[in-house]
Design a protein around this motif. Sequence first.
Motif, mmCIF file in Angstrom:
data_model
loop_
_atom_site.group_PDB
_atom_site.id
_atom_site.type_symbol
_atom_site.label_atom_id
_atom_site.label_comp_id
_atom_site.label_asym_id
_atom_site.label_seq_id
_atom_site.Cartn_x
_atom_site.Cartn_y
_atom_site.Cartn_z
ATOM 1 N N MET A 83 -18.822 29.626 82.476
ATOM 2 C CA MET A 83 -20.702 29.680 81.447
ATOM 3 C C MET A 83 -21.485 28.813 81.245
ATOM 4 S SD MET A 83 -22.158 32.778 79.806
ATOM 5 C CE MET A 83 -20.937 33.972 80.153
ATOM 6 N N GLN A 84 -20.846 28.679 80.093
ATOM 7 C CA GLN A 84 -21.422 27.161 79.532
ATOM 8 C C GLN A 84 -21.972 25.875 80.441
ATOM 9 O OE1 GLN A 84 -19.199 26.407 76.011
ATOM 10 N NE2 GLN A 84 -20.319 28.779 74.184
ATOM 11 N N TYR A 86 -21.656 25.665 83.552
ATOM 12 C CA TYR A 86 -23.008 26.025 84.532
ATOM 13 C C TYR A 86 -24.187 26.137 84.038
ATOM 14 C CZ TYR A 86 -24.351 28.441 88.576
ATOM 15 O OH TYR A 86 -25.426 28.722 90.048
ATOM 16 N N PHE A 87 -23.781 26.628 83.028
ATOM 17 C CA PHE A 87 -25.612 26.305 82.740
ATOM 18 C C PHE A 87 -26.230 25.306 82.248
ATOM 19 C CE2 PHE A 87 -28.811 27.749 79.806
ATOM 20 C CZ PHE A 87 -29.643 28.148 79.852
ATOM 21 N N TYR A 91 -29.211 24.957 84.339
ATOM 22 C CA TYR A 91 -30.757 25.564 83.672
ATOM 23 C C TYR A 91 -31.540 23.570 83.094
ATOM 24 C CZ TYR A 91 -34.125 26.168 79.872
ATOM 25 O OH TYR A 91 -35.095 26.739 79.157
ATOM 26 N N HIS A 271 -23.653 35.619 76.586
ATOM 27 C CA HIS A 271 -24.297 35.722 77.713
ATOM 28 C C HIS A 271 -26.013 36.375 76.877
ATOM 29 C CE1 HIS A 271 -25.439 38.357 81.195
ATOM 30 N NE2 HIS A 271 -24.952 37.621 81.370
ATOM 31 N N PHE A 274 -28.013 32.497 76.590
ATOM 32 C CA PHE A 274 -28.713 32.555 77.353
ATOM 33 C C PHE A 274 -29.764 33.497 78.013
ATOM 34 C CE2 PHE A 274 -24.548 29.523 78.649
ATOM 35 C CZ PHE A 274 -24.956 29.143 77.617
ATOM 36 N N SER A 323 -27.051 34.340 88.763
ATOM 37 C CA SER A 323 -25.262 33.373 89.265
ATOM 38 C C SER A 323 -24.252 33.327 87.618
ATOM 39 C CB SER A 323 -25.469 32.138 89.121
ATOM 40 O OG SER A 323 -26.577 31.781 90.531
ATOM 41 N N LEU A 324 -25.016 34.006 85.919
ATOM 42 C CA LEU A 324 -24.211 34.169 85.381
ATOM 43 C C LEU A 324 -23.935 35.229 84.737
ATOM 44 C CD1 LEU A 324 -26.884 32.694 82.159
ATOM 45 C CD2 LEU A 324 -24.975 31.478 83.681
#
Length: 590
Positions: A83-84, A86-87, A91, A271, A274, A323-324
């Motif tokens: 997740m980290q 991807y963000f 972002y 999560h 974000f 997407s998260l």
Amino acid sequence: MSRVQAESVIKTIIREIAQQCASKGQSVSETLAAFMVKCVVLDPRNHFNVDRTLTKQDIQKLIELCVDRLLDQSSPALDTIKMQIYFDMNYTTRREFAEEHQRARKTRLQTACREVTDSRAKTREDLVELYRKVVGYVLLHSGVGAASNIRNVREATAALQSVFPQSDLASFMSLPKQNKEQQLNKLSAVVTGIRLFNKDGEHGGQDIDDLPGVLNDALPTISRDIEAELKGTQQLAWQYTALLESLSGPDADRAVRPDLLREALYNVRQHEAFLKLLLSVYQNHIRLCNPFRQPHFTVLANLWAELQEELLLLSMLSGLASSLRPFLSAQPSELERLLQGVVVKTDLERAEESAGERVDPDEMKSCEWLLPETTANFDKLPLQYRGMCGHALIARDGTLLPGNPRIGVLKHKEKFYCFSSKQAALQFASAADECVELVAEQVTRSPELIQLLRMHRHFSSVSTYAQMQSGETLLVKPISRSDSSTQTDTHLLECNVVKSYEWNEWELRRQAIRLANLRRKVTRSMQTDLSHMRRANSTQTYPPKDTGTQTKREGQSNVPRPLIYLAGLRGKDGTSTRVTKVDLTRAADQ
């Protein structure tokens, strides 16, 4: 190990990890593999010696540990790391997005702009075609309506003719290329403002999208969706926290693994962070999106361009929020059963429970405490660990508890720490340096906490082999202070005076003649048979000598002074006056 060898080693390790994961049916990106290498090396439980270069056995062990972690699909820690990554890769801030959008737009307009600026139209038909290209550029530059729509073309042509008639093309073509581009952009802004002004007055613009209306309708819906998802994530975080607190008691269920619960707590807290960031972007846009009231045409066009960028940015962020969700760890199947008899407290309820506690600065005068009543902008203090209690991370084996700044904020080495209780604040402050190091050690066991707790600066010196210089180790403690000195230069600007510069044209000609004469002044030498291999004889054909001439001679002369005597001027009685003139001047040769 040289830098080239180090880069080769780290690339080989990452490639080998990705290949082994792919062979077992799991696709892994190189970015994820590289981050996992750092995580494994940082973890002290893996016993990697960072003070020496890794051996072949160390590299093989490192690859095996990374592959095992990457293939553990039931690990919430892996989901958090994914997740980290991807963000971070998707972002972008509003400023970065605007700059990237401007670059892409400029690249898209290059061809259309070149067709206009490089045109050499001469005939009337060529000028008409050039004017059509200018209209096409204006439509493409503004993005207001499709260029294939004949109604948009007519509106843009009419607006352009009001400020730039076709008769001005001759003066436009005489401009330099850079000035042509500037004028095209100005014309595009003015024409766009005219069209938007006409749309506001219902005099056209039926095919122009109502961006303010679209944004005002979409923003509340998207914000509500994110807020609803945020509430669900926060509810999970409160449940995991309450369950971890219940497991610390004597009646705890030993079948539950606390480490998995902590990893799941880290996952939902990340999560939550974000989602709060994305929600703040939407709220800031709601404050900025105000209807404009017939400003200047250029200002109106600029506002419309900003709204277009905001619409694209919010669309991208909305997709990012959706997407998260796949990275959110699955809830334990027995979570509801485990929560029976457990009191779940929200973060607000925990803050209200500790509201009556307050640190008295007189109890520990060796530390600096900040209180709401005595500190300006207290709510804007940059709290460490994202506002989490550092003492709970140590005492409760990595459990995340939100801190309450109202208890008192500890200022230690220009950093600010808040705590969940007064007792935790006093214990942490009594050995602040040791507690900070213990928190860092706890973070190395769970590397996903580096981004969650914003501890990048503490681990800023951690680098892969590809980033190391020769002779460095993998982990170097960060330098927080260093001695430095400065010196003011005497002359800040370099002297660019050319001593040989000459402005006089006649002097330049004299220098040219002198250089031309020197080319004809050749020095020759010769040898005879008798002097061969004995000595070198030379003859100067143009011996230098000093000569001087004088073009004139100074001289002087003196002439006699005229002297004339007149006799008989007074006369005599009874007689007439008779004057006699006598010349007494000397001759010139006397």
